[in-house]
Design a protein around this motif. Sequence first.
Motif, short mmCIF file in Angstrom:
data_model
loop_
_atom_site.label_atom_id
_atom_site.label_comp_id
_atom_site.label_asym_id
_atom_site.label_seq_id
_atom_site.Cartn_x
_atom_site.Cartn_y
_atom_site.Cartn_z
N LEU A 182 44.40 48.05 35.60
CA LEU A 182 43.82 46.82 36.16
C LEU A 182 43.78 45.71 35.12
CD1 LEU A 182 40.98 48.19 38.45
CD2 LEU A 182 43.39 47.78 38.95
N CYS A 200 43.29 43.91 45.80
CA CYS A 200 44.02 44.94 45.05
C CYS A 200 44.32 46.11 45.97
CB CYS A 200 43.19 45.41 43.85
SG CYS A 200 43.95 46.73 42.89
N LEU A 235 43.67 41.73 37.03
CA LEU A 235 42.95 41.61 38.30
C LEU A 235 41.70 40.77 38.11
CD1 LEU A 235 42.77 42.53 41.29
CD2 LEU A 235 41.37 44.46 40.46
N ARG A 286 35.10 44.79 39.52
CA ARG A 286 35.65 43.52 39.07
C ARG A 286 35.49 42.42 40.12
NH1 ARG A 286 40.37 43.35 35.19
NH2 ARG A 286 40.21 45.20 33.88
N ALA A 341 40.40 53.81 39.96
CA ALA A 341 40.88 52.43 40.07
C ALA A 341 40.13 51.68 41.17
CB ALA A 341 42.38 52.41 40.34
N ALA A 373 38.16 48.31 40.39
CA ALA A 373 38.54 47.08 41.08
C ALA A 373 37.35 46.49 41.83
CB ALA A 373 39.69 47.36 42.04
#
Length: 337
Positions: free
Chosen positions: A161, A172, A166, A191, A184, A188
């Motif tokens: 990532l 994503c 990102l 984030r 992940a 994500a």
Amino acid sequence: MTETMMAAVLEEYGSPLVVKRVAKPSAGPGQLLIRLEASGVCHSDVHIWEGGYTPATLPEPFILGHEGVGVVEAVGAGVTGWRVGDRAGAAWLHDTCGTCAQCRAGLPNFCQAQRAHGLDVPGTFAEYVVTNANFTARVPTGEATGLAPLMCAGLTAFGALDRAALAPGECCAVFGCGGLGQYAIQFAKRRGARVIAVDRDPAKRALSQENGAAVAVDGGDTDEIEKLRASADVCVNFAPTTATWQPMLDVVRPLGRVVAAAMVSEPVPLNQEWLTGAGITITGTSVGTMAQMEALMQVQAADPLTSSVTEIPLSEVSRALRELAEGRAPARYAIRF
């Protein structure tokens, strides 16, 4: 009298590992000796076990594994900042050249002279492992079998990532929602991204939504993929197959980014005319840096990730490798010593 330890040794590619006593290693200058509590079993171990990824010089003994968590038992000469009793982790990188352009740029994970645990030097399918102190992770408190997969699976997902850059508010799409994909998805989501999970396994799709995916679709359903056309800013592949390639190109938007994180040796088609029109960035990622490892460990300490880990004894590691190779494994396996 020579001290010994139990280890699972690769004696013939593709054959069951031989669990036996071997000489216990010692920490040389700049090194640490770690008494392992647990070791994850990674799909990269399968590639090595099958002979698809071979070192220039075979380590002696040839012990696979690169997701080890344990306690420092001995500190080699010249090492500072580490003490006996510290919690420590052995990851993929054992050391790198330190002088190439990649190392100087702070990206030693792309050093072409790197040496890896379980490939170039003895790894973590053993009671003890020797690490280079500069490439040893500082591990927070927590269950060792839950922490061990972070040494590679977690770091690879975290690094992917970062490689994708990102950003909050982006979309994503995570292809392949096994152990790495589930990490992940969580990264994500943290984030601030909207996450699409793509996997053929309904159980993995359900788990993906539990871990924060807004949408979970069957990667083999062309109608579902068509509904997502050009909707993702970033597509990351964690599935060890070429089958995700075209769906990723369908789902990524113009000027989006595609990141290859799984080891897929077969070639895939790419239309350069489409590439010039879409302006897609296609790149690869390889585990991560020590700075990323430190950041990951801070994330884990502050707000632990969720993961599904099946504990096994060392004697069952060959079964775990076989199940991983055949796609029958649960999210993650971890050896408990």
